[in-house]
Design a protein around this motif. Structure first.
Motif, PDB file in Angstrom:
ATOM      1  N   THR A   1       0.869  -1.175   0.000  1.00  0.00           N
ATOM      2  CA  THR A   1       0.000   0.000   0.000  1.00  0.00           C
ATOM      3  C   THR A   1       0.906   1.225   0.000  1.00  0.00           C
ATOM      4  O   THR A   1       1.747   1.383   0.882  1.00  0.00           O
ATOM      5  CB  THR A   1      -0.915   0.026   1.232  1.00  0.00           C
ATOM      6  OG1 THR A   1      -1.820  -1.073   1.153  1.00  0.00           O
ATOM      7  CG2 THR A   1      -1.711   1.318   1.282  1.00  0.00           C
TER       8      THR A   1
ATOM      9  N   CYS B   1       1.046   5.232   0.069  1.00  0.00           N
ATOM     10  CA  CYS B   1       0.330   6.464   0.359  1.00  0.00           C
ATOM     11  C   CYS B   1       1.172   7.648  -0.110  1.00  0.00           C
ATOM     12  O   CYS B   1       2.297   7.829   0.359  1.00  0.00           O
ATOM     13  CB  CYS B   1       0.050   6.597   1.855  1.00  0.00           C
ATOM     14  SG  CYS B   1      -0.943   5.254   2.543  1.00  0.00           S
TER      15      CYS B   1
ATOM     16  N   VAL C   1      -2.777   4.922  -2.648  1.00  0.00           N
ATOM     17  CA  VAL C   1      -3.735   5.621  -1.780  1.00  0.00           C
ATOM     18  C   VAL C   1      -3.350   7.096  -1.756  1.00  0.00           C
ATOM     19  O   VAL C   1      -2.405   7.481  -1.068  1.00  0.00           O
ATOM     20  CB  VAL C   1      -3.730   5.041  -0.350  1.00  0.00           C
ATOM     21  CG1 VAL C   1      -4.786   5.739   0.512  1.00  0.00           C
ATOM     22  CG2 VAL C   1      -3.991   3.541  -0.386  1.00  0.00           C
TER      23      VAL C   1
ATOM     24  N   TYR D   1      -3.020  10.970  -0.862  1.00  0.00           N
ATOM     25  CA  TYR D   1      -3.184  11.731   0.373  1.00  0.00           C
ATOM     26  C   TYR D   1      -4.458  12.561   0.353  1.00  0.00           C
ATOM     27  O   TYR D   1      -4.942  12.995   1.393  1.00  0.00           O
ATOM     28  CB  TYR D   1      -1.980  12.651   0.596  1.00  0.00           C
ATOM     29  CG  TYR D   1      -0.788  11.940   1.199  1.00  0.00           C
ATOM     30  CD1 TYR D   1      -0.952  11.021   2.227  1.00  0.00           C
ATOM     31  CD2 TYR D   1       0.496  12.197   0.747  1.00  0.00           C
ATOM     32  CE1 TYR D   1       0.135  10.364   2.781  1.00  0.00           C
ATOM     33  CE2 TYR D   1       1.588  11.555   1.294  1.00  0.00           C
ATOM     34  CZ  TYR D   1       1.402  10.634   2.309  1.00  0.00           C
ATOM     35  OH  TYR D   1       2.487   9.990   2.858  1.00  0.00           O
TER      36      TYR D   1
ATOM     37  N   LYS E   1      -8.825   6.089   3.743  1.00  0.00           N
ATOM     38  CA  LYS E   1      -7.502   5.477   3.718  1.00  0.00           C
ATOM     39  C   LYS E   1      -7.422   4.277   4.653  1.00  0.00           C
ATOM     40  O   LYS E   1      -6.856   3.250   4.325  1.00  0.00           O
ATOM     41  CB  LYS E   1      -6.445   6.523   4.092  1.00  0.00           C
ATOM     42  CG  LYS E   1      -6.108   7.463   2.959  1.00  0.00           C
ATOM     43  CD  LYS E   1      -4.937   8.345   3.282  1.00  0.00           C
ATOM     44  CE  LYS E   1      -5.312   9.400   4.297  1.00  0.00           C
ATOM     45  NZ  LYS E   1      -4.246  10.411   4.451  1.00  0.00           N
TER      46      LYS E   1
ATOM     47  N   THR F   1       3.328  -1.089   4.069  1.00  0.00           N
ATOM     48  CA  THR F   1       2.626   0.181   3.873  1.00  0.00           C
ATOM     49  C   THR F   1       3.673   1.273   3.861  1.00  0.00           C
ATOM     50  O   THR F   1       4.401   1.470   4.832  1.00  0.00           O
ATOM     51  CB  THR F   1       1.594   0.441   4.982  1.00  0.00           C
ATOM     52  OG1 THR F   1       0.614  -0.607   4.957  1.00  0.00           O
ATOM     53  CG2 THR F   1       0.893   1.776   4.756  1.00  0.00           C
TER      54      THR F   1
ATOM     55  N   PHE G   1       4.649   5.266   3.274  1.00  0.00           N
ATOM     56  CA  PHE G   1       4.203   6.653   3.253  1.00  0.00           C
ATOM     57  C   PHE G   1       5.292   7.497   2.589  1.00  0.00           C
ATOM     58  O   PHE G   1       6.447   7.474   3.011  1.00  0.00           O
ATOM     59  CB  PHE G   1       3.972   7.175   4.678  1.00  0.00           C
ATOM     60  CG  PHE G   1       2.830   6.514   5.397  1.00  0.00           C
ATOM     61  CD1 PHE G   1       1.561   7.054   5.354  1.00  0.00           C
ATOM     62  CD2 PHE G   1       3.040   5.353   6.123  1.00  0.00           C
ATOM     63  CE1 PHE G   1       0.515   6.451   6.024  1.00  0.00           C
ATOM     64  CE2 PHE G   1       1.995   4.735   6.801  1.00  0.00           C
ATOM     65  CZ  PHE G   1       0.731   5.288   6.751  1.00  0.00           C
TER      66      PHE G   1
ATOM     67  N   GLU H   1      -1.186  11.263   9.707  1.00  0.00           N
ATOM     68  CA  GLU H   1      -1.294  10.410   8.527  1.00  0.00           C
ATOM     69  C   GLU H   1      -0.900   8.968   8.858  1.00  0.00           C
ATOM     70  O   GLU H   1      -1.437   8.021   8.319  1.00  0.00           O
ATOM     71  CB  GLU H   1      -0.388  10.937   7.402  1.00  0.00           C
ATOM     72  CG  GLU H   1      -0.796  12.274   6.841  1.00  0.00           C
ATOM     73  CD  GLU H   1      -1.977  12.174   5.910  1.00  0.00           C
ATOM     74  OE1 GLU H   1      -2.525  11.074   5.761  1.00  0.00           O
ATOM     75  OE2 GLU H   1      -2.369  13.204   5.343  1.00  0.00           O
TER      76      GLU H   1
END
Length: 257
Positions: free
Chosen positions: A4, A6, A33, A35, A42, A54, A56, A64
């Motif tokens: 995933t 983000c 995904v 932001y 999310k 995951t 970021f 977040e």
């Protein structure tokens, strides 16, 4: 691996977009995904995905991550930041990355100086957009001799004025070109004779992604040598032209023109 990711995927040329495609070329399953999604959306996406990782990209705040961390389906949680963060550059940025890194399993940075001081950090450079390899360059004429690609920082405006002055004294034309990406950047790098970059912002083991973007698109770059570049195979005179003052700037320009 199921990932995933983000980040910001609004444009095909966004950093996260070409990184996601790189993951997919390696056979990974990527769920993007944005932001711009709400926190509840999310969280639902992450729970449904059941990710191994995951990731970021440059998260704006701790919420977040904290808003999703409770999910048991996150897998390994990582953050990837592309900026200069060290305390010697910005106390605010340093405090931010220290707090972010405490919330994740892995911290990926392009800033090697900061990575050396964060226990779960690893250096991963930003690299070259895949547009560089997927587009045939077109012939362009009427372009300047020397180009500074990007938006000048406040500290680099005087530097650019000095470059313009030196180039003018040698009969060379210059331009600062901004927001040039994808196919247009391929064409630019194959038709401009020389690109130039400033020393700042930089620190040992941190340098601008301009090095990868311009050389990866086929351009010739003149840029100051930063400690750590040679350790990763970047050699002056072979992969780029080094300069550090007006004399070496004139010498380097003389080698090209």
């Amino acid at each position: 691996m199921k990932i995933t990711y983000c980040g910001n995927f609004g444009h095909d040329w966004d950093t996260e977009s070409y990184i996601a495609r790189a993951f997919e070329r390696q056979g990974h399953d990527i769920l993007r995904v944005p932001y711009s999604s709400g926190a509840a959306l999310k969280e639902r996406i992450v729970r449904q995905n059941g990710s191994d990782l995951t990731l970021f990209s440059n998260p704006k705040n701790l919420e977040e991550i904290q808003g999703l961390r409770a999910s048991r389906a996150l897998g390994c949680v990582a953050v990837w930041n592309f900026d200069l963060l060290h305390s010697s550059y910005s106390a605010r940025r340093w405090d931010w990355i220290r707090r972010i890194s405490s919330q994740v399993d892995l911290t990926f940075l392009t800033d090697g100086m900061s990575a050396a001081e964060i226990s779960n950090a690893h250096v991963v450079r930003q690299g070259v957009p895949d547009h560089a390899f997927n587009n045939e360059p077109k012939r362009r004429t009427g372009l300047p001799d020397v180009v500074f690609l990007g938006t000048p920082h406040a500290a680099s405006r005087d530097w650019w004025k000095s470059v313009e002055r030196v180039c003018a004294s040698m009969g060379l034309t210059t331009a600062n070109i901004r927001n040039c990406r994808a196919e247009a950047l391929v064409d630019l790098c194959h038709n401009v004779k020389l690109f130039i970059g400033p020393e700042f912002p930089s620190r040992p083991d941190y340098w601008s992604n301009r090095l990868y973007v311009i050389t990866g698109h086929g351009g010739l770059l003149m840029t100051p040598t930063i400690r750590g570049m040679a350790d990763e195979g970047w050699l002056p005179g072979e992969h780029y032209i080094d300069y550090h003052d007006e004399e070496s700037l004139r010498r380097g320009l003389g080698q090209v023109f």
